[in-house]
Design a protein around this motif. Structure first.
Motif, PDB file in Angstrom:
ATOM      1  N   ALA A  61      33.052  -9.370 118.244  1.00  0.00           N
ATOM      2  CA  ALA A  61      33.637  -9.783 116.965  1.00  0.00           C
ATOM      3  C   ALA A  61      35.115 -10.037 117.212  1.00  0.00           C
ATOM      4  N   LYS A  62      35.570 -11.253 116.894  1.00  0.00           N
ATOM      5  CA  LYS A  62      36.939 -11.662 117.182  1.00  0.00           C
ATOM      6  C   LYS A  62      37.729 -11.876 115.898  1.00  0.00           C
ATOM      7  N   ALA A  63      39.052 -11.816 116.046  1.00  0.00           N
ATOM      8  CA  ALA A  63      39.945 -12.044 114.912  1.00  0.00           C
ATOM      9  C   ALA A  63      39.860 -13.505 114.477  1.00  0.00           C
ATOM     10  N   GLN A  64      39.671 -13.725 113.188  1.00  0.00           N
ATOM     11  CA  GLN A  64      39.590 -15.078 112.648  1.00  0.00           C
ATOM     12  C   GLN A  64      40.979 -15.698 112.486  1.00  0.00           C
ATOM     13  N   VAL A 101      36.891  -8.308 108.550  1.00  0.00           N
ATOM     14  CA  VAL A 101      36.281  -8.682 109.828  1.00  0.00           C
ATOM     15  C   VAL A 101      34.842  -8.201 109.729  1.00  0.00           C
ATOM     16  N   LYS A 102      33.902  -9.131 109.805  1.00  0.00           N
ATOM     17  CA  LYS A 102      32.491  -8.795 109.605  1.00  0.00           C
ATOM     18  C   LYS A 102      31.705  -8.950 110.899  1.00  0.00           C
ATOM     19  N   ALA A 103      30.639  -8.169 111.006  1.00  0.00           N
ATOM     20  CA  ALA A 103      29.710  -8.309 112.130  1.00  0.00           C
ATOM     21  C   ALA A 103      28.928  -9.600 111.925  1.00  0.00           C
ATOM     22  N   SER A 104      28.916 -10.467 112.930  1.00  0.00           N
ATOM     23  CA  SER A 104      28.188 -11.727 112.794  1.00  0.00           C
ATOM     24  C   SER A 104      26.689 -11.539 113.020  1.00  0.00           C
ATOM     25  N   THR A 118      47.646  -2.557 115.156  1.00  0.00           N
ATOM     26  CA  THR A 118      48.323  -3.460 116.094  1.00  0.00           C
ATOM     27  C   THR A 118      48.253  -4.908 115.612  1.00  0.00           C
ATOM     28  N   LEU A 119      49.220  -5.678 116.052  1.00  0.00           N
ATOM     29  CA  LEU A 119      49.244  -7.099 115.761  1.00  0.00           C
ATOM     30  C   LEU A 119      48.281  -7.797 116.719  1.00  0.00           C
ATOM     31  N   VAL A 120      47.362  -8.574 116.161  1.00  0.00           N
ATOM     32  CA  VAL A 120      46.390  -9.299 116.980  1.00  0.00           C
ATOM     33  C   VAL A 120      46.538 -10.790 116.722  1.00  0.00           C
ATOM     34  N   GLY A 121      46.208 -11.582 117.722  1.00  0.00           N
ATOM     35  CA  GLY A 121      46.259 -13.035 117.588  1.00  0.00           C
ATOM     36  C   GLY A 121      44.904 -13.605 117.249  1.00  0.00           C
ATOM     37  N   TYR A 122      44.902 -14.883 116.927  1.00  0.00           N
ATOM     38  CA  TYR A 122      43.649 -15.578 116.649  1.00  0.00           C
ATOM     39  C   TYR A 122      42.729 -15.487 117.865  1.00  0.00           C
ATOM     40  N   GLY A 123      41.482 -15.102 117.638  1.00  0.00           N
ATOM     41  CA  GLY A 123      40.496 -15.016 118.710  1.00  0.00           C
ATOM     42  C   GLY A 123      40.532 -13.734 119.516  1.00  0.00           C
ATOM     43  N   ALA A 124      41.426 -12.809 119.164  1.00  0.00           N
ATOM     44  CA  ALA A 124      41.510 -11.544 119.894  1.00  0.00           C
ATOM     45  C   ALA A 124      40.210 -10.760 119.719  1.00  0.00           C
ATOM     46  N   PRO A 125      39.665 -10.177 120.797  1.00  0.00           N
ATOM     47  CA  PRO A 125      38.443  -9.385 120.675  1.00  0.00           C
ATOM     48  C   PRO A 125      38.723  -8.084 119.929  1.00  0.00           C
ATOM     49  N   LEU A 126      37.897  -7.770 118.938  1.00  0.00           N
ATOM     50  CA  LEU A 126      38.113  -6.579 118.113  1.00  0.00           C
ATOM     51  C   LEU A 126      37.006  -5.540 118.253  1.00  0.00           C
TER      52      LEU A 126
END
Length: 133
Positions: A61-64, A101-104, A118-126
């Protein structure tokens, strides 16, 4: 240009050593029919996942979008745990706005990959979710 051979133990060892030296937590490389994930543990040891079958059973699951990541308290306290598709696992905060952030896919949540707050970027693995066996 041809890609690197991700099944070559020399390549894997060199990548593992470089990640450990650089202080990087891990890397994931995908090529046409190969996938390699190297995760550097806090002890400095590197574990390698290069089995395509195992990799296909794991969903990340990645950051949107970029923002401050917060995971659900129930998720972090009871790993591993079963999750359903669409279940809220955490939030990305942008100012006063919290986006879920939802489970796909349904499966077993095995790891939280980003630290709370923490600050995360687009597409960062969560989150890492493995398919039910």
């Amino acid at each position: 240009m041809s890609g690197i051979n991700l099944s070559d133990s020399t390549v894997i060892a060199a990548l593992s050593a470089a990640l450990t030296t650089a202080g990087v937590d891990g890397i994931e490389i995908e090529q046409r029919h190969q996938k390699l994930r190297i995760v550097v543990e806090r002890t400095g040891a590197a574990s390698v996942l290069d089995d395509a079958a195992k990799a296909s059973e794991t969903n990340i699951a990645k950051a949107q979008l970029a923002g401050v990541f917060t995971h659900s308290r129930t998720v972090s306290s009871s790993l591993p745990c079963n999750v359903t598709a669409g279940e809220i696992l955490g939030f990305i905060g942008i100012g006063p706005v919290l986006l879920p952030v939802k489970a796909s896919k349904a499966g077993v949540l095995t790891r939280v990959l980003a630290e709370n707050g923490t600050l995360v970027g687009y597409g960062a693995p969560l989150f890492e979710i493995e398919r039910h066996s």
